[in-house]
Write a protein that holds these residues in place. Sequence first.
Motif, PDB file in Angstrom:
ATOM      1  N   GLY A 149      -6.982 -13.818 -14.029  1.00  0.00           N
ATOM      2  CA  GLY A 149      -6.712 -13.095 -12.881  1.00  0.00           C
ATOM      3  C   GLY A 149      -5.567 -11.990 -12.866  1.00  0.00           C
ATOM      4  N   ILE A 150      -5.518 -11.629 -14.246  1.00  0.00           N
ATOM      5  CA  ILE A 150      -4.592 -10.493 -14.632  1.00  0.00           C
ATOM      6  C   ILE A 150      -5.290  -9.124 -14.370  1.00  0.00           C
ATOM      7  CG2 ILE A 150      -3.108  -9.471 -16.340  1.00  0.00           C
ATOM      8  CD1 ILE A 150      -3.173 -12.269 -17.646  1.00  0.00           C
ATOM      9  N   LYS A 151      -4.476  -8.423 -13.119  1.00  0.00           N
ATOM     10  CA  LYS A 151      -5.066  -7.083 -12.805  1.00  0.00           C
ATOM     11  C   LYS A 151      -4.168  -5.971 -13.372  1.00  0.00           C
ATOM     12  CE  LYS A 151      -7.048  -8.855  -8.586  1.00  0.00           C
ATOM     13  NZ  LYS A 151      -7.113  -8.751  -7.246  1.00  0.00           N
ATOM     14  N   PRO A 152      -4.963  -4.900 -13.607  1.00  0.00           N
ATOM     15  CA  PRO A 152      -4.182  -3.700 -14.174  1.00  0.00           C
ATOM     16  C   PRO A 152      -3.072  -3.120 -13.025  1.00  0.00           C
ATOM     17  CG  PRO A 152      -6.165  -2.969 -13.686  1.00  0.00           C
ATOM     18  CD  PRO A 152      -6.287  -4.330 -13.088  1.00  0.00           C
ATOM     19  N   LYS A 153      -2.282  -2.264 -13.499  1.00  0.00           N
ATOM     20  CA  LYS A 153      -1.298  -1.701 -12.567  1.00  0.00           C
ATOM     21  C   LYS A 153      -1.416  -0.247 -12.724  1.00  0.00           C
ATOM     22  CE  LYS A 153       2.458  -3.413 -11.491  1.00  0.00           C
ATOM     23  NZ  LYS A 153       3.963  -3.757 -11.441  1.00  0.00           N
ATOM     24  N   MET A 154      -1.483   0.567 -11.759  1.00  0.00           N
ATOM     25  CA  MET A 154      -1.591   2.086 -11.838  1.00  0.00           C
ATOM     26  C   MET A 154      -0.625   2.616 -10.986  1.00  0.00           C
ATOM     27  SD  MET A 154      -4.950   2.359  -9.785  1.00  0.00           S
ATOM     28  CE  MET A 154      -4.948   4.004  -9.040  1.00  0.00           C
TER      29      MET A 154
END
Length: 124
Positions: free
Chosen positions: A38-43
């Motif tokens: 459940g680790i999502k990228p940041k932008m």
Amino acid sequence: PGSYIVNEDEASRVRKIFRHFLNTGSCTKTILELQKEGIKPKMTGLDGNRQASEKWTRQKITYLLSATAYIGFHEVNKRNKSKDQSKLKPHQQYKLVKATWPAIVPKADFDTAQSLLEEGRRLE
């Protein structure tokens, strides 16, 4: 950039991404592991605010794994990196310089990741 202040939660997430990549040697397998956890990228949006992005891509993983800021270095004249340095004036040449912020990823891990990424590019 002038300097960064280490956000320990994000630093921990970056170290985890490096570990997954070093263990699998694959951007695709790393993405699958991150999705499972459940680790999502940041932008960063155009307004400069950070927001969660829904999906990891090979480009996002490669960009993160190639960021010298994680080993406490800053790239100077990055846009000139691929140019013939001998044809540039000294102040235009690409340089990697020690930054004012601490490393959050060991240089040996970073170097191994770069080798794996390069190997992946060669095999494509």
